[in-house]
Structure formats: structure tokens, C-alpha cells
Scaffold this active site. Structure first.
Site, short mmCIF file in Angstrom:
data_model
loop_
_atom_site.label_atom_id
_atom_site.label_comp_id
_atom_site.label_asym_id
_atom_site.label_seq_id
_atom_site.Cartn_x
_atom_site.Cartn_y
_atom_site.Cartn_z
N CYS A 3 0.83 -1.20 0.00
CA CYS A 3 0.00 0.00 0.00
C CYS A 3 0.87 1.26 0.00
O CYS A 3 2.10 1.18 0.06
CB CYS A 3 -0.95 0.00 1.21
SG CYS A 3 -0.10 0.16 2.79
N CYS A 6 3.50 1.69 2.66
CA CYS A 6 4.76 0.98 2.43
C CYS A 6 5.72 1.84 1.61
O CYS A 6 6.93 1.89 1.87
CB CYS A 6 4.50 -0.33 1.69
SG CYS A 6 3.39 -1.47 2.52
N ASP A 400 9.29 25.61 -33.80
CA ASP A 400 10.43 25.99 -34.63
C ASP A 400 9.98 25.80 -36.09
O ASP A 400 8.99 25.11 -36.35
CB ASP A 400 11.63 25.11 -34.30
CG ASP A 400 12.79 25.34 -35.24
OD1 ASP A 400 13.13 26.51 -35.46
OD2 ASP A 400 13.32 24.35 -35.76
N ASP A 600 13.61 20.67 -33.10
CA ASP A 600 14.38 19.48 -33.46
C ASP A 600 15.88 19.70 -33.50
O ASP A 600 16.63 18.76 -33.73
CB ASP A 600 13.92 18.95 -34.83
CG ASP A 600 14.39 19.86 -35.97
OD1 ASP A 600 14.51 21.08 -35.74
OD2 ASP A 600 14.63 19.34 -37.08
#
Length: 710
Positions: A3, A6, A400, A600
Site C-alpha cells: 500500500c 509501504c 520551430d 528538433d
């Protein structure tokens, strides 16, 4: 781990280890990602810290899906519990099938202490570490029901003592059944990652000294010639040197149509060769291949937490203690109300069992794993949960131009000299750009037969290139740079204006030693990507403002913007200034609205980093992809809208999951406290909550990009 509590405990334990800088624990994958200093101690220190917190751990080379082997134990628990439930079913038909008390004890005991032992072990470790968990709640609740039944069995002398063995046994069975279903469902959330990992073959057919030998993939080196037969999957990244064929790259890029391959074409490891024989020269192997990088990106995204998870972590830290207090108050209230300790205990048990921190812990990671996996399947790599969560709120996207909105493969459309011949102008421009990989440089080199090289060549970021050719100092670049160098461009100003008005990019060539002198200009043309106009229209229809940010001249940038319906243009922007444009775009936006940047190239990296979400094209540079939070595996602009869509869908699933996880506890715990839920019903509801959260997340697997029929 079982859970959200934990997760918190493991993170705290690891964070205390000297040298650890950050920790992220994922409940869905049951893995921890730890960042630590190079001077930190051995990995054994981390493993020891996890063990002291009550868990076991091991180091793994790469994340692996969790597999549950508990199915047979669930079946045994169900077989032992079924006879205990039969009397409840018999009552519905007026039948009395109540088993003798000693037989109920015999059936319930192995369920409680053998099949339910994991709750005691994990619960004890949790308490010893100073915190609580779901295991503590289940162990307390079922032990109370079992203990009360044993006490009643040996102390109540009536013919039909009130026994609650079925509550304890069925709760354990249902919780274990729920955990088993949960583990199966979690494996489905990592299907996309496992599919990617399975793309890499174990061997490769290598041609050496005229012979073809099948060798283990680990023995293939860069430069080796790999033979790829029809139907085979490419084991490495490389370049085709012989043959022609088509390749299926759908699992890598989301592109449904086969891609043509011929001499000079790039091949990505994992793609399937169709009909032709190909000889591929290896350019990358192992961890450096595109497939390996994709797998790492998906793993990284699934391992990280979304910012919204911080709220869950804060709640889980106090959840279990709060539930125990609620159960004690329920017990005290009912005992005071009617004086029946058995009734009071049963209602307290129902409170302990209905509370489920599991659903809270799984709500966010399950959705992120399903969403990022599905996105990767369609060619959208989301590098981290922060980008995923921010993308859904994007209201402005800056693009761009070259290589993003256009094909990025410009051709030389005109060369206008002033004092030289056209061939001499091209020869000087080619000499400056010999060896350059810049798209404009390739356009110049392909337009002339000249093959001489300039000396002392130096690239000037955002401006151009300079060098010395046959004793002359030359500069080739933008108009503003010519102004900085003192070059008078008036002689060709009208020609340049006309070319730029038609969307062409203009570069100026000048002699810079002595008195600067203009030698001529070069004009380049680039074509728009075929899907660009439709992609911009779709974004606009979804309320997203599109902006063009380019280092190119205003005429060229404006021509592209007009063709695509982009109203806002920022032209002649230097790489270092693009980040400032992104910051300016944030001004005036509603609270919570985000700005994304799509690019890019290396020159886009500052803007990609400055944006709330950086989106890079995989057809661009590695620098751009490393900076961006999202990478599009093919240069298709429609994937920008798809990235926005999957982000919105995933964020919606996270919110749905958190709502139901919270509302489940907010409604369920009071119902149990007021005696409206039995422990058996509470146990079923608890098991169902976790499974429903993951099932809801798995609906993301049905998502497809708009207009994609694949």
C-alpha cells in the site's frame, strides 16, 4: 509492498542512507529509483536499509515486471473458506447448514495462520519500523474476529454460540484474491514496455571476410556488416549499404505503413524487414541503440512520480494510524451503546478491513504506467511524469520552423553574385561548409561540383560560418550578422526582399578582411510537411494558441505562418533568445496554463528546456531529445495533438482514480463504523477497490491518436 504507507516507509529508509540525493518508490512496479553521489557507499547499504524497514530488495540491471505466483494459495484459501460461507447462503433458502464449531475452527485456522501469515509478518515489520500499513489493518481485524470466535467456542455453553470464523477467513481470502488480481492487472500496465524489450533479437548474422556467421548480439561491433533477410528483425542500428526493401517500424514509431529502405537509409534495431535482402553497416549496438534509449525513457517515465502524488504520500503517512483510532472509537461507541462486546468488535473489524490505502497508492502510478506505455506504442515517448501532467494544461505551443514545420531538407533555389560569377560564389560558399551537417550546407554542397575546403572554419551560433579561402577571410550567414560585420547589403536588398516574401531563406556571402565587401547571396527553399496545416487547425480547434519562433528571416517565417494559419510570428530569434520568447508567452495566461515548445535542433535546446513542456522530433538532434520532456518518434506534427490528448486522458484517469480511492474510504469507513457493513462485505469492497483503480487505468490502452485507424 502492499500500500501507499509501504511506499512512504521505504522512501524514508532509503533517504537516510548517506550519499542518497533523491528516492522515488513506485508501488505499481515495486521498484525504487535512487540517485546518489559517486562517493556514496556500496549498494549493500541501500539493500540493508530496505530490510531494516521490513522489506527485502535486490539490485536489478533494468526494471522488470512483477509476477505473482500466489494463485494456488488463493485457491486453497477459497476452498477452505467456502464451507464457512455456505450457512449464510443456506439462510437465504431457509436451510440451516451451520457447521459444528470445532469444524469451523479446523477450516479457519490454516487460512488465518498459514495463508494469512504474510499479513502478520509484514504487519509486525511495519510496526517494528514505527509505521502502519494495510497488513496491520488486516492482521488486527481478522485476528480480532478469529480470537472472539475461539473465545465464544470454548466459553459459550449454548447449542449455537455466535462464531465469526467465516468473517476472518473470507476477509483474508478476498484480500489475497484482490492482491492476485491486482498483480495480474499491473502486469498489463507494463505490456508496452515488455513488447519493446522483446523487439531486440538475441543473435545477428554478421558478414566478415566474405563469410556469414550467426553470433550473439553482444559480440557485434560498430562497423560490422549485418545481413538482414526477409522477415527478420533488425538486431542493431545501422545504415543500408546494399539492397532495397521495406521495413515495419510500427512498434518503434507508431507508423503503420512500411518504410522504404535503400542504400544510405537508416535502420533502427527492432524493425522488421519485409521482402528484400539488406546489408546494414552497424552504427550503434547495445545500450546506445535507439531501441535501448526508448526502453530507458519509458522505464524512467514509469518510475517517476507525478506532482499530484505528493498529496497521496502526505495522506498515506497518517492514514493507518487514523484508521486504527477510528476502529477503537467504533469499538468503544458500540460497547457503550448496547453493551455487547461481540457486536462492538465486529463493527471495529469492519472499519479496519474496509480501509484501503492500496487504492490510494496505486491510483497515480497505474495510470502513468498505462498512459506512457500506450503513448510509446503510438510513437510518443514521455520521459517523465512531470511532462505528462504539465502537457494536459498546455494552452500555447511554440513551433520551430526548419525541420519541424517544414521538411528540413532545403534546396538551393537561387544564387545571386555581385562581383563574382555564379560558380565562383558557390565554390566559396561550398568551401566554407565542406564537412558541415547543417541542412543549408548540404543544399549548397549538392548544388556544386567544387570540393575545396576553407581553412580556420568557425561556426558562429545563430549567425553563420566564417573561414579563410585562398587567402580571403569570408563570412556566410544572416543579414543581421552582416550588419555587425560592417557589410553593406543594399546592392541586393530588393532581390533579397523578393525572395524572402516568397518564403525563401537568404544567406549572405561577404569578404571581411580589409574593407568588408558583399560577394552575393544564396536563397534556399523548404517545403511544408504535408500534415502541418491539418495539425495546426486541429490544435486551434482544441483551443491551443500556436506560435512560430524561428531564427530565420521575417519574410520566410511569415510565409510559413500564413500558409499554416499561425497568427503570431517571432522571426530572426537567436538560439539564446528563444528562451526569452517562451517566458514572454507565459505572460497573461490563466493560472495553471502551460507553454510547450516543439523543435528538433541544437539551437532549440534552450527553448525546449525553458518551456513547461519541451517536445522534440526524433528526426532531429540528440541534444534536443535529451532536453525535451516528450519525444515524437517520427516527424509527424499530428503527434503533437496526440501527445496533448493522451496527457489529458491520463491526467483524467489519475483524478478519477484518486477521487474513487478517497471517496471509497470517506464513505466506506463511516458505513462500517455505523454497523451497516459486515466484515465480509468490507473485505470484498477492499479487494475490489484496488482492482477497480487499476482496471480504470487499463482503459487507457484503448486510446488511439485522433484520425489513426491502426
Amino acid at each position: 509492498m502492499t500500500c501507499a504507507s509501504c511506499v512512504t516507509r521505504v522512501e524514508k529508509a532509503l533517504a537516510k542512507v548517506p550519499g542518497v540525493q533523491s528516492v522515488s518508490v513506485n508501488l505499481a512496479t515495486e521498484q525504487a529509483t535512487v540517485v546518489r553521489r559517486k562517493s556514496a557507499g556500496p549498494t549493500a547499504d541501500l539493500l540493508s536499509a530496505v530490510e531494516k524497514a521490513g522489506y527485502t530488495a535486490r539490485e536489478i540491471a533494468s526494471p522488470e515486471p512483477h509476477h505473482s505466483t500466489q494463485g494456488w494459495q488463493v485457491a486453497v484459501a477459497a476452498a477452505l473458506s467456502a464451507p464457512l460461507v455456505l450457512p449464510m447462503l443456506g439462510d437465504l433458502f431457509g436451510q440451516h447448514w451451520m457447521l459444528p464449531g470445532w469444524l469451523q475452527l479446523l477450516l479457519a485456522t490454516p487460512v488465518q495462520f498459514w495463508l494469512g501469515a504474510r499479513f502478520y509478518v509484514a504487519g509486525w515489520k511495519s510496526l517494528r519500523a514505527g509505521s502502519g500499513s494495510m497488513d496491520v489493518l488486516v492482521a488486527l481485524g481478522t485476528s480480532a474476529a478469529y480470537g472472539l470466535s475461539v473465545w465464544q467456542l470454548f466459553n459459550d455453553q449454548s447449542a449455537m454460540p455466535a462464531l465469526y470464523f467465516e468473517s476472518a477467513a473470507v476477509v483474508i481470502t478476498l484480500v489475497r484474491f484482490g492482491k492476485w488480481l491486482e498483480a495480474r492487472a499491473k502486469r498489463q500496465t507494463t505490456e508496452a514496455l515488455r513488447a519493446l524489450q522483446a523487439l531486440r533479437p538475441d543473435t545477428a548474422r554478421v558478414r566478415r571476410a566474405g563469410r556469414e556467421d550467426s553470433v550473439p548480439l553482444a559480440q557485434v561491433q560498430v562497423g560490422d556488416e549485418v545481413v538482414l533477410r526477409p522477415g527478420e528483425r533488425a538486431p542493431v542500428d545501422g545504415v543500408v549499404i546494399e539492397g532495397a526493401s521495406h521495413m515495419d517500424e510500427s512498434l518503434l514509431t507508431g507508423e503503420s505503413l512500411p518504410v522504404t529502405k535503400a542504400a544510405g537509409s537508416r535502420v533502427t534495431g527492432g524493425a522488421i524487414n519485409a521482402e528484400g535482402l539488406l546489408i546494414v553497416r552497424t552504427t550503434a549496438v547495445g545500450a546506445e541503440t535507439a531501441l535501448a534509449r526508448i526502453v530507458r525513457l519509458v522505464e524512467s517515465a514509469q518510475a517517476k512520480k507525478a506532482p499530484i502524488q505528493q498529496l497521496v504520500d502526505q495522506v498515506s503517512a497518517v492514514f493507518v494510524p487514523a484508521v486504527v483510532v477510528a476502529a477503537l472509537l467504533t469499538f468503544a461507541g458500540w460497547w457503550w451503546w448496547n453493551g455487547d462486546i461481540a457486536t462492538a468488535l465486529l463493527h471495529a473489524v469492519a472499519v479496519l478491513v474496509i480501509a484501503c490505502p492500496c487504492a490510494l497508492g496505486l491510483a497515480t502510478p497505474a495510470a502513468i504506467m498505462a498512459g506512457t506505455g500506450t503513448a510509446a506504442k503510438h510513437g510518443i515517448l514521455i520521459q517523465d511524469a512531470l511532462a505528462l501532467e504539465a502537457m494536459h494544461a498546455v494552452k500555447v505551443i511554440a513551433f520551430d520552423k526548419t525541420g519541424t514545420l517544414t521538411q528540413g531538407k532545403p534546396v538551393l533555389v537561387d544564387a545571386v553574385p555581385v562581383v563574382l560569377s555564379r560558380d565562383e560564389l558557390l565554390a566559396r560558399a561550398a568551401a566554407l561548409q565542406a564537412g558541415s551537417e547543417h541542412p543549408l550546407a548540404r543544399a549548397v554542397l549538392s548544388a556544386t561540383q567544387a570540393n575545396e575546403r576553407a581553412q580556420q572554419v568557425q561556426a558562429v551560433a545563430g549567425r553563420g560560418v566564417s573561414g579563410v579561402f585562398h587567402g580571403e577571410s569570408l563570412a556566410l550567414g544572416s543579414g543581421p550578422w552582416m550588419g555587425e560585420l560592417g557589410v553593406d547589403t543594399k546592392a541586393l536588398a530588393d532581390v533579397a526582399a523578393t525572395l524572402q516574401s516568397h518564403g525563401h531563406t537568404v544567406s549572405w556571402l561577404a569578404r571581411t578582411d580589409g574593407t568588408p565587401q558583399l560577394l552575393g547571396l544564396l536563397a534556399f527553399g523548404d517545403t511544408l510537411k504535408p500534415e502541418a496545416a491539418a495539425a495546426m487547425a486541429r490544435l486551434k480547434a482544441h483551443g491551443v494558441r500556436t506560435v512560430l519562433v524561428s531564427g530565420d528571416n521575417r519574410g520566410s517565417a511569415q510565409a510559413v505562418a500564413d500558409a499554416l494559419g499561425i497568427a503570431e510570428v517571432h522571426a530572426e530569434v537567436l538560439p539564446g533568445d528563444k528562451a526569452g520568447v517562451i517566458a514572454a508567452l507565459r505572460q497573461g495566461l490563466p493560472h495553471g496554463a502551460r507553454v510547450a515548445m516543439v523543435g528538433d535542433g541544437v539551437n532549440d535546446a534552450p527553448a525546449l528546456a525553458a518551456a513547461d513542456v519541451g517536445i522534440a522530433m526524433s528526426t532531429g538532434t540528440d541534444v534536443a531529445m535529451a532536453t525535451a520532456g516528450i519525444t515524437l518518434m517520427r516527424g509527424d506534427l499530428s503527434l503533437v495533438m496526440a501527445a496533448l490528448s493522451i496527457s489529458q486522458r491520463t491526467t483524467s484517469k489519475i483524478r478519477q482514480n484518486l477521487f474513487w480511492a478517497f471517496i471509497y474510504n470517506v464513505v466506506g469507513i463511516p458505513l462500517a463504523a455505523f454497523g451497516l457493513l459486515s466484515p465480509v462485505v468490507a473485505g470484498a469492497a477492499m479487494a475490489l477497490s484496488s482492482v477497480s483503480v487499476i482496471s480504470n487505468a487499463l482503459l487507457l490502452k484503448r486510446w488511439k491518436p485522433e484520425g489513426n485507424s491502426r
